[in-house]
Enzyme design. Structure first.
Site: not given
Ligand code: ADP
Length: 162
Positions: A41, A90, A17, A128
């Protein structure tokens, strides 16, 4: 001034993030991280605690703001006059969901554009959800989260809160 919002569950905030946020700051002047309580989630931390941790991580960075929102992100954008949403991508597996969400969001609020940032080379496998799983089974998550998040999670586990 170019402003954007970066919504997500941030449960917990990871180095993936942070990478997306930092790189987005080369394009946008001010980014508000919007911590949403995800209905999809199972959560590790309560939304208020996630907000607090995200605030601590970006303490002193005046171009990064942090907020909490429990409703539709497009309603948040409308209320705050935001026109840009940042999302990270990703793998191909992220694409389908993000693609549909961006399309739905466009219908909900045509004034908002979604900007996709490709994951950093060293972060493509960090989510996450994966971190939560690893943590729950006693794995070492320290390389994937900021030190203060790791510290907080360890304390909570020790206190029997997790
Ligand atoms: P996650 O998808 O990791 O469970 P979030 O809902 O908090 O968590 O993600 C918020 C945004 O950040 C989403 O668009 C998600 O695709 C992006 N994101 C999370 N981790 C990464 C990462 N390692 N690389 C690129 N984008 C990420």
């Amino acid at each position: 001034m170019k402003r954007a919002i970066y919504p997500g569950s941030f449960d917990p905030i990871t180095v993936g993030h942070i990478d997306i946020l930092e790189r987005s700051l080369s394009v946008f002047d001010e980014i508000t991280i919007v911590v949403a309580s995800s209905s999809r989630k199972t959560s590790l931390l309560q939304p208020d605690e996630r907000v607090e941790l995200v605030k601590d991580v970006f303490k002193g960075k005046r171009r990064v703001k942090v907020d909490r929102w429990d409703g539709l992100i497009m309603d948040y954008a409308r209320e705050r006059g935001s026109h840009a949403v940042i999302r990270g991508l990703r793998a191909a597996s992220d694409f389908e969901y993000e693609f549909m969400m961006a399309a739905m969001n466009k219908r909900l609020n045509p004034d908002v554009e979604t900007f996709f940032m490709m994951t950093g080379q060293n972060y493509f496998f960090i989510s996450s959800s994966m971190i939560k799983e690893l943590f729950r089974y006693g794995g070492d998550i320290s390389p994937y989260v900021p030190p203060l998040v790791w510290k907080r999670l360890k304390e909570k586990r020790k206190a029997g809160d997790l």
